[in-house]
Scaffold this motif. Structure first.
Motif, short mmCIF file in Angstrom:
data_model
loop_
_atom_site.label_atom_id
_atom_site.label_comp_id
_atom_site.label_asym_id
_atom_site.label_seq_id
_atom_site.Cartn_x
_atom_site.Cartn_y
_atom_site.Cartn_z
N ALA A 9 0.86 -1.04 0.10
CA ALA A 9 -0.07 -0.08 0.06
C ALA A 9 0.86 1.32 0.00
O ALA A 9 1.81 1.39 0.91
CB ALA A 9 -0.86 -0.01 1.23
N GLY A 10 0.80 1.89 -1.23
CA GLY A 10 1.55 3.15 -1.23
C GLY A 10 1.99 3.33 -2.61
O GLY A 10 1.53 2.67 -3.46
N VAL A 11 3.05 4.06 -2.81
CA VAL A 11 4.03 4.40 -3.99
C VAL A 11 5.04 3.99 -4.11
O VAL A 11 5.90 4.52 -3.22
CB VAL A 11 3.63 5.81 -4.65
N ALA A 12 5.87 3.44 -5.05
CA ALA A 12 7.22 3.09 -5.20
C ALA A 12 7.84 3.84 -6.36
O ALA A 12 7.01 3.66 -7.63
CB ALA A 12 7.58 1.60 -5.23
N PRO B 51 -4.65 0.66 -0.27
CA PRO B 51 -4.60 -0.49 0.82
C PRO B 51 -5.77 -1.55 0.54
O PRO B 51 -5.58 -2.83 0.90
CB PRO B 51 -5.20 0.38 2.22
N ASP B 52 -6.80 -1.34 -0.46
CA ASP B 52 -7.67 -2.30 -0.55
C ASP B 52 -7.55 -3.06 -1.87
O ASP B 52 -8.06 -4.15 -2.47
CB ASP B 52 -9.06 -1.51 -1.08
N GLY B 53 -5.99 -2.86 -2.44
CA GLY B 53 -5.47 -3.79 -3.46
C GLY B 53 -5.55 -3.07 -4.82
O GLY B 53 -5.34 -3.70 -5.78
N THR B 54 -6.37 -1.95 -4.82
CA THR B 54 -6.50 -1.53 -6.21
C THR B 54 -5.59 -0.65 -6.62
O THR B 54 -4.50 -0.10 -5.79
CB THR B 54 -7.71 -0.53 -6.33
#
Length: 195
Positions: free
Chosen positions: A175-178, A192-195
């Motif tokens: 959950a987040g951005v890389a 966080p919900d997987g989208t």
């Protein structure tokens, strides 16, 4: 652990080119073997024991445009084996070189852990340049070859290497951005919900 990749084990493995030959046929490889760079512990989600072994071992691979590292973890998440190889981004080095380096890296990690492929209960591969379903199917087929057939292959998850970067920065939570800005560039985001 030694920084030199051990010789290939004698159990069933698909043909793997020796390092000198791989370097001759893959112009993108570094001039000499480089040490495995893998943290002593990794934050991974729990994985259940499988019928493949009495003690569950997990194989994780981070394959990029510069190099590839693999680690074998035991059920306590302790790294018990490591391997390294050249780049495995098929867009940069081609599919043949990608396969050769990936298989050599995995074989080295399993061998350095003193295990057989059948001891591995789960595999996660974070590979740069592997995004589409057909690309993941190709890598899945390689894993089935490595483990001696589809029936013997443990659960395998394949994602782009940006997922590895995100999981490393968030303690294993996707959950987040890389953002990767290295040999290549990529951005991956997940709610966080997987989208």
């Amino acid at each position: 652990l030694p920084t030199v990749v051990p010789p290939a084990p004698s159990y069933h493995l698909p043909p793997i080119l020796p390092p000198a030959h791989r370097r001759a046929t893959c112009p993108f490889l570094p001039p000499a073997p480089h040490p495995a760079i893998c943290p002593p512990s990794c934050h991974l989600p729990p994985h259940p024991a499988t019928p493949h072994s009495a003690m569950a071992y997990f194989l994780g691979v981070d394959g990029g445009g510069t190099g590839t590292v693999a680690a074998v973890l035991d059920a306590t998440r302790k790294a018990v084996g490591r391997g390294s190889a050249g780049p495995t981004n098929p867009n940069s080095v081609g599919w043949e070189c990608c396969r050769s380096e990936l298989m050599a890296c995995i074989a080295a990690a399993v061998h350095s852990a003193g295990l057989k492929p059948s001891d591995v209960g789960g595999v996660f591969l974070g590979l740069s340049g592997v995004n589409r379903p057909e690309e993941k199917a190709t890598v899945q087929q390689w894993m089935e070859e490595f483990f001696g057939g589809k029936a013997n292959c443990p659960a395998v998850a394949i994602m782009n290497d940006t997922a590895v970067a995100l999981a490393a920065g968030t303690g294993g939570v996707l959950a987040g951005v890389a953002v990767i800005s290295g040999t290549g560039m990529n951005v991956f985001g997940c709610a966080p919900d997987g989208t």
